[in-house]
Design an enzyme around this catalytic site. Structure first.
Site, mmCIF file in Angstrom:
data_model
loop_
_atom_site.group_PDB
_atom_site.id
_atom_site.type_symbol
_atom_site.label_atom_id
_atom_site.label_comp_id
_atom_site.label_asym_id
_atom_site.label_seq_id
_atom_site.Cartn_x
_atom_site.Cartn_y
_atom_site.Cartn_z
ATOM 1 C CB CYS A 125 -0.965 -0.050 1.178
ATOM 2 S SG CYS A 125 -2.178 1.281 1.193
ATOM 3 C CG ASP A 144 -6.700 -1.709 -4.982
ATOM 4 O OD1 ASP A 144 -7.393 -0.827 -4.427
ATOM 5 O OD2 ASP A 144 -5.502 -1.902 -4.727
ATOM 6 C CG HIS A 176 -5.837 -1.736 -1.352
ATOM 7 N ND1 HIS A 176 -4.931 -1.209 -2.240
ATOM 8 C CD2 HIS A 176 -5.435 -1.321 -0.124
ATOM 9 C CE1 HIS A 176 -4.028 -0.501 -1.596
ATOM 10 N NE2 HIS A 176 -4.311 -0.556 -0.302
#
Length: 228
Positions: free
Chosen positions: A121, A170, A197
């Site tokens: 991330c 995502d 995600h």
């Protein structure tokens, strides 16, 4: 064996880093960059996994420059909000921001040989920036790097081989931006999974065991090729 140590950046800033040692002689080193949740139990487990694979693993805190170096939180909505605010505060620091701390982690890791870097991330974005701007790396693997598919980030030029992992579900990183990134960076080895995600994190609802396993296999092979 694992421990939390203190590292010092070139500008004198000290910050904590979790270090996991392999059982035998290290085949190289991997710097592991946190998400927006700090160097929490999941990031430590990722570092432990690389140590089990034979690497010295170093996971620096990237919240230290805003006074939150020891913070570790979970994945509730409140945690997401807190982590997002902390990330924004770090990103708002004057350049070069947190990058000197990552450089110091790379230099510490280099005692074990060649150094790779992996991040998730926000850590994926920082991994991409490290591949483009920092010294001493041999390979980089960002996982669902939030923001790295923007035109500004995609215009950077990596100095080392890069493998990138994304999920096609995502909503933080739209698939069309991943495709644009692939066009801008034909030399980057991009993999897209049928996943959301955070698919690598087994503490999150978005965890996808099959995608996480395949991405880890590919990442370990990539590091074996370029790091040792």
């Amino acid at each position: 064996m694992s421990d939390t140590i203190t590292l010092k950046a070139a500008d004198g800033h000290s910050f904590p880093a979790y270090v996991a040692q392999p059982s035998g002689k290290a085949r190289g080193a991997i710097v592991v960059l946190q998400e927006i949740f700090g160097v929490n139990s999941h990031i430590r487990s990722v570092a432990d996994g690389y140590a089990a694979a034979g690497y010295l693993a170093v996971a620096p805190s990237t919240f230290s420059r805003i006074g939150k170096g020891d913070l570790e939180i979970g994945y509730t909505e409140a945690d997401m909000k807190e982590g997002s605010a902390l990330k924004a505060a770090v990103e708002a620091l004057p350049a070069p921001g947190v990058m000197p701390d990552i450089q110091a982690a790379i230099e510490h890791a280099a005692q074990a040989g060649k150094v790779g870097i992996v991040g998730f991330c926000w850590g994926g974005l920082l991994t991409w920036r490290a591949a483009c701007t920092l010294k001493g790396l041999s390979a980089a693997v960002p996982y669902y790097g939030g923001g790295m598919t923007t035109p500004e980030e995609a215009a950077r030029q990596p100095q080392v081989p890069v493998m990138a992992h994304f999920g096609d579900q995502d909503h933080w990183i739209p698939l069309d931006t991943v495709e644009a990134f692939k066009r801008a960076q034909p030399g980057v080895n991009v993999h897209v999974y049928h996943a959301n995600h955070g698919f690598n994190c087994d503490q999150r609802g978005s965890y996808n065991e099959a995608a996480a396993k395949l991405a880890r296999e590919r990442t370990l092979a990539f590091f074996a090729q370029h790091v040792g």
